[in-house]
Design an enzyme around this catalytic site. Structure first.
Site, PDB file in Angstrom:
ATOM      1  N   GLU A 253       0.831  -1.202   0.000  1.00 31.99           N
ATOM      2  CA  GLU A 253       0.000   0.000   0.000  1.00 31.99           C
ATOM      3  C   GLU A 253       0.869   1.257   0.000  1.00 31.99           C
ATOM      4  OE1 GLU A 253      -3.077  -0.035  -0.565  1.00 31.99           O
ATOM      5  OE2 GLU A 253      -3.610  -2.119  -0.137  1.00 31.99           O
TER       6      GLU A 253
ATOM      7  N   ARG B  33     -18.157  -0.759   5.407  1.00 29.47           N
ATOM      8  CA  ARG B  33     -19.229  -1.442   4.685  1.00 29.47           C
ATOM      9  C   ARG B  33     -19.881  -2.519   5.554  1.00 29.47           C
ATOM     10  NH1 ARG B  33     -19.535  -5.562   1.416  1.00 29.47           N
ATOM     11  NH2 ARG B  33     -17.326  -6.022   1.282  1.00 29.47           N
TER      12      ARG B  33
ATOM     13  N   HIS C 104      -1.261  -5.513   2.143  1.00 25.75           N
ATOM     14  CA  HIS C 104      -2.468  -6.335   2.048  1.00 25.75           C
ATOM     15  C   HIS C 104      -2.135  -7.667   1.398  1.00 25.75           C
ATOM     16  CE1 HIS C 104      -5.821  -3.236   2.746  1.00 25.75           C
ATOM     17  NE2 HIS C 104      -6.138  -4.304   3.462  1.00 25.75           N
TER      18      HIS C 104
END
Lengths: 214, 214, 214, 214
Positions: free
Chosen positions: A80, A90, A166
């Site tokens: 990242e 979410r 990630h």
């Protein structure tokens, strides 16, 4: 002795494991170019994750901090590049919190750059035969929250570098997510180790195209 | 002694390895429930691949034949259910041939079913923590060609069962195919071994939903 | 007067519309090169869909039969090339039936080819600026069931040609399926019309690469 | 009279059209809630695009600036939330420049937020039956460059709001990009119009989950 703090997260979203912490703990205590790795788990919860990370930084006084998180659906290791000052959940976190459109740090800048040599790390991981790429979004859930909070804190820690990585689902997880790619834990572990090595050995990041058109 | 013939292909399409043969050869000579695995490489060429496969069947007189092939872009182990009597090559094979809309076997039926217990194999591979699914298209290139030719031949080989398994890119290949999923060779090897075991132990396939809506 | 029978399906899987019938009915009564289009809806149910299709063929005595169905997740118009003699339902149909691993026609061959000029249709639809491709799997749900049943019936109808076309979600549907592609109904309607035109005008299909490697 | 400046880009990357400008020019001169739309084309080139945008702002003195760009591979309208101060070109721009890892504005902050009501826009576009989502990365090519440069400039333009919208390939383009989704130009035009309307009518953005986990 210099320390590298390497964190993974606790399982979330109905999973029973989180490969980010599974991978991190396999590097616990390992020596890499004269630095020792300390692996720790962060809770997948907005408030407590960052609190815990800051405590760990206070306690271990690391020279390098790499936080790893699971990114279900991605096919390769994502280094990242940028953390955003936004939370837009979410799904609820592990404590049932689902903040929407609030900043990670009230009054903080819109974004912080990773201070890891992201291009050099991608290059070296690929040289090991492991798919990797630079990512320009760490999402807006707990991973980005921790990443932003880390970089905010490191503004005051002279000489300490940090960033976020990630990783895909593990194969075991992908069995229950048909159509989603996965990556063997051995490769994740090696990728994290290479990221640490490369950070230690690289003062100035290389310049090499790693962007996206859109 | 009973034999399982396990084939992989030679590299094609600009690749320098083909994980299907890399995986197959790691099972060469291995004993599985009283059967011995013979691993062989097929050329990625329309004419010679099938010629070679039929020679190998003549020579080894196997009870089970499993052909494996690389399916770049797929994210999990695909147990193929059906072979079509069509060749429609999007790229030339390794000998420069690119047949379009010709049958594999002139006058053969439109399709043959795999005679492997495909559902049982998928179930068992998943139980090992390896993503797998039933596939209803093996493409229209050399893989499907070999699969159809195998099943055509096995119509005359009483009691010999056979089928085809597609596997993802290896991680090393996916480094050069950004955005494509991959699978560690250890998992491919284990999946092929489980497929062999399950075929040996399963007379009648199980019934379990494995279809697709479209 | 010659007739083209064009069918779409009723909504299924929680959807409130099915763009396949929405598109078909916009061509109802239309004259195409001296043929008139009759648009009809088939129920998304294993038993009744095929029963209804066969009744419609009895009644309309069409020269051409094109069945259209929704394929959520696909990004372009799919001209199906082959129907398989298998039902393997991942979800129940509209009457709650979910057969697994049963043939469409007991004792029928493994597969039938479409008798539409699939390559010529793809070429002409693309010339209209609409994405299209040849597909080698129509799934294992009601669409494939109807397709196989149609081709089985047409074996006895001399000179009647038929096949199946899968279409993407409509944009309205994709609003509720984030990450899924869609296609405007106007383009679907035009693609179906071009498929009809091309079938009427093409006795012998063209040869043009349209296959897949896997 | 108040003005909305709506820009699209010139074709790039081997394309002969760019649907972003095709859509924008269909709104040229249109009145929306008392504002008039001025549609302009920006060159797909790092230096000149921003130069041109700033001239257009000087000249038209708009109250709202929306820049649109093509994002091949995306399946829905992307309302961009954040612009990054980085250029990392994977391909050369239309003038052959391919800068890597340079800032858009030397000394500028890492990122700027869009000042459009991104959540309200997504909600309203979806209500029209058009797929849309909030995006947290506008890439690192000319689109992000223009977006960042726009937001940098708007820091000094009191009361002027602006942002960026990415759109999918047109169907005509997707014909040449098999496997890529597309969107009909009529839907793009309507989506841009709704974005303008919603910006005019919305002072304060709504809060509604629109984030991503990773």
């Amino acid at each position: 002795m210099e320390t590298v703090l390497l964190t993974g997260f606790s399982p979330f979203g109905g999973e029973t494991v989180n490969p980010s912490y599974e991978a991190a703990k396999r590097l616990q205590g390992k020596w890499v170019h004269g630095y020792q790795v300390v692996a720790e788990e962060l809770p997948t919860a907005f408030g407590r994750s960052l609190e815990r990370l800051w405590q760990l930084i206070d306690y271990h006084q690391p020279r390098i901090v790499i936080c790893a998180g699971q990114a279900g659906g991605r096919d390769s290791v994502s280094i990242e590049r940028v953390a955003l000052n936004i939370i837009d959940a979410r799904i609820p976190d592990n404590e049932g919190q689902q903040p929407i459109d609030t900043p990670v740090v009230e009054g903080g800048p819109a974004a912080y750059w990773s201070s890891l040599p992201v291009k050099a790390i991608v290059k070296r991981i690929r040289e090991e035969g492991i798919p990797a790429h630079v990512s320009h979004t760490a999402g807006t859930f707990v991973c980005n929250h921790v990443f932003y909070g880390l970089m905010h804190r490191l503004q005051q820690e002279k000489g300490v570098r940090g960033g976020f990585i990630h990783i895909p689902f593990s194969p075991e997880q992908a069995v229950h997510h048909p159509g989603q790619p996965s990556m063997h834990l051995d490769l994740i572990v090696r990728a994290l180790e290479v990221a640490i090595e490369t950070t230690i050995r690289t003062e100035e990041d290389i310049r090499e195209a790693g962007g996206t058109i859109s």
